[in-house]
Design a protein around this motif. Structure first.
Motif, PDB file in Angstrom:
ATOM      1  N   UNK A 282      16.678  81.742   0.810  1.00 30.74           N
ATOM      2  CA  UNK A 282      16.747  80.907   1.987  1.00 30.74           C
ATOM      3  C   UNK A 282      18.166  80.997   2.537  1.00 30.74           C
ATOM      4  N   UNK A 283      18.287  81.240   3.825  1.00 29.77           N
ATOM      5  CA  UNK A 283      19.600  81.348   4.451  1.00 29.77           C
ATOM      6  C   UNK A 283      20.042  79.952   4.896  1.00 29.77           C
ATOM      7  N   UNK A 284      21.193  79.524   4.398  1.00 24.91           N
ATOM      8  CA  UNK A 284      21.708  78.173   4.625  1.00 24.91           C
ATOM      9  C   UNK A 284      23.051  78.258   5.353  1.00 24.91           C
ATOM     10  N   UNK A 285      23.211  77.415   6.375  1.00 23.96           N
ATOM     11  CA  UNK A 285      24.495  77.345   7.081  1.00 23.96           C
ATOM     12  C   UNK A 285      25.406  76.292   6.462  1.00 23.96           C
ATOM     13  N   UNK A 286      24.834  75.316   5.759  1.00 24.37           N
ATOM     14  CA  UNK A 286      25.640  74.278   5.133  1.00 24.37           C
ATOM     15  C   UNK A 286      24.779  73.294   4.376  1.00 24.37           C
ATOM     16  N   UNK A 287      25.434  72.507   3.527  1.00 24.05           N
ATOM     17  CA  UNK A 287      24.762  71.478   2.735  1.00 24.05           C
ATOM     18  C   UNK A 287      25.610  70.217   2.784  1.00 24.05           C
ATOM     19  N   UNK A 288      24.961  69.097   3.002  1.00 11.18           N
ATOM     20  CA  UNK A 288      25.602  67.785   2.855  1.00 11.18           C
ATOM     21  C   UNK A 288      24.912  67.129   1.670  1.00 11.18           C
ATOM     22  N   UNK A 289      25.635  66.965   0.582  1.00 16.45           N
ATOM     23  CA  UNK A 289      24.995  66.519  -0.644  1.00 16.45           C
ATOM     24  C   UNK A 289      24.610  65.050  -0.644  1.00 16.45           C
ATOM     25  N   UNK A 290      25.280  64.234   0.139  1.00 17.20           N
ATOM     26  CA  UNK A 290      24.920  62.816   0.199  1.00 17.20           C
ATOM     27  C   UNK A 290      25.294  62.274   1.573  1.00 17.20           C
ATOM     28  N   UNK A 291      24.336  62.325   2.488  1.00 18.30           N
ATOM     29  CA  UNK A 291      24.566  61.895   3.864  1.00 18.30           C
ATOM     30  C   UNK A 291      23.866  60.568   4.114  1.00 18.30           C
ATOM     31  N   UNK A 292      24.504  59.725   4.900  1.00 20.86           N
ATOM     32  CA  UNK A 292      23.899  58.465   5.324  1.00 20.86           C
ATOM     33  C   UNK A 292      23.494  58.501   6.792  1.00 20.86           C
ATOM     34  N   UNK A 293      23.666  59.654   7.440  1.00 18.07           N
ATOM     35  CA  UNK A 293      23.430  59.731   8.887  1.00 18.07           C
ATOM     36  C   UNK A 293      22.316  60.688   9.294  1.00 18.07           C
ATOM     37  N   UNK A 294      21.548  61.185   8.349  1.00 15.77           N
ATOM     38  CA  UNK A 294      20.486  62.136   8.675  1.00 15.77           C
ATOM     39  C   UNK A 294      19.117  61.623   8.237  1.00 15.77           C
ATOM     40  N   UNK A 295      18.915  60.335   8.441  1.00 14.06           N
ATOM     41  CA  UNK A 295      17.670  59.698   8.040  1.00 14.06           C
ATOM     42  C   UNK A 295      17.979  58.478   7.209  1.00 14.06           C
ATOM     43  N   UNK A 296      16.952  57.739   6.807  1.00 13.09           N
ATOM     44  CA  UNK A 296      17.176  56.501   6.060  1.00 13.09           C
ATOM     45  C   UNK A 296      17.661  56.755   4.634  1.00 13.09           C
ATOM     46  N   UNK A 297      18.599  55.938   4.194  1.00 11.84           N
ATOM     47  CA  UNK A 297      19.096  56.023   2.822  1.00 11.84           C
ATOM     48  C   UNK A 297      20.028  57.195   2.595  1.00 11.84           C
ATOM     49  N   UNK A 298      20.240  57.486   1.316  1.00  7.32           N
ATOM     50  CA  UNK A 298      21.094  58.612   0.910  1.00  7.32           C
ATOM     51  C   UNK A 298      20.249  59.881   0.918  1.00  7.32           C
ATOM     52  N   UNK A 299      20.746  60.897   1.632  1.00 12.59           N
ATOM     53  CA  UNK A 299      19.945  62.094   1.831  1.00 12.59           C
ATOM     54  C   UNK A 299      20.717  63.358   1.466  1.00 12.59           C
ATOM     55  N   UNK A 300      20.012  64.297   0.900  1.00 11.05           N
ATOM     56  CA  UNK A 300      20.489  65.654   0.690  1.00 11.05           C
ATOM     57  C   UNK A 300      20.086  66.425   1.935  1.00 11.05           C
ATOM     58  N   UNK A 301      21.064  66.996   2.636  1.00 15.62           N
ATOM     59  CA  UNK A 301      20.796  67.629   3.925  1.00 15.62           C
ATOM     60  C   UNK A 301      21.052  69.132   3.822  1.00 15.62           C
ATOM     61  N   UNK A 302      20.054  69.899   4.204  1.00  9.77           N
ATOM     62  CA  UNK A 302      20.172  71.351   4.276  1.00  9.77           C
ATOM     63  C   UNK A 302      20.261  71.724   5.746  1.00  9.77           C
ATOM     64  N   UNK A 303      21.375  72.371   6.103  1.00 13.59           N
ATOM     65  CA  UNK A 303      21.618  72.822   7.481  1.00 13.59           C
ATOM     66  C   UNK A 303      21.298  74.311   7.554  1.00 13.59           C
ATOM     67  N   UNK A 304      20.363  74.654   8.397  1.00 11.87           N
ATOM     68  CA  UNK A 304      19.980  76.049   8.558  1.00 11.87           C
ATOM     69  C   UNK A 304      20.753  76.670   9.707  1.00 11.87           C
TER      70      UNK A 304
END
Length: 142
Positions: free
Chosen positions: A1-23
């Motif tokens: 999977x080609x990934x542009x970035x990862x946010x391991x613990x985001x509070x701004x990409x949905x409810x609660x603490x989220x693991x965010x995969x940026x493509x």
């Protein structure tokens, strides 16, 4: 999977603490989209590498896949979402496509990702995708 970035613990990409995969960027070029990279940019990650990073974050509430366009890497994203569900996480996918176009399509990888998506965030609305797909219609908007 080609990934542009990862946010391991985001509070701004949905409810609660989220693991965010940026493509990386997609071909849709939506106005105001932050995915300005071209489709060839990014780093190749295996599912195992992504899951190791996801598992290293305690007390996550969910996974968000955004980009870029998750449905351009639908098979790989569906696998990641399935693994997130196995860990008790909820899944959000941000897309420039519409639920109706995705659900009406005949691409099995895109349908698999749609089935693994709890909330589909498309331009201007978010949908409970898995419920809507199972019912054959859009059930809820939030």
């Amino acid at each position: 999977m080609i990934i542009a970035g990862i946010r391991q613990c985001s509070l701004s990409n949905g409810p609660g603490k989220r693991f965010v995969v940026l493509l990386p960027g997609c071909q849709h070029h939506c106005t105001g989209c932050s995915a300005s990279q071209g489709p060839g940019s990014g780093v190749d990650f295996s599912l195992e590498e992504l899951l190791d990073q996801l598992d290293s974050q305690p007390e996550l509430d969910g996974l968000t896949i955004t980009g870029g366009e998750p449905f351009d890497q639908a098979a790989e994203c569906a696998e990641l979402c399935r693994a997130a569900h196995d860990r008790g996480l909820n899944v959000r996918c941000h897309t420039s496509l519409t639920f109706e176009d995705l659900a009406a399509g005949e691409n099995p990888d895109r349908l698999a990702l749609l089935r693994e998506t709890d909330v589909l965030v498309e331009a201007g609305r978010s949908l409970r995708a898995a419920e809507s797909l199972a019912a054959g219609q859009v059930l809820t908007e939030s």
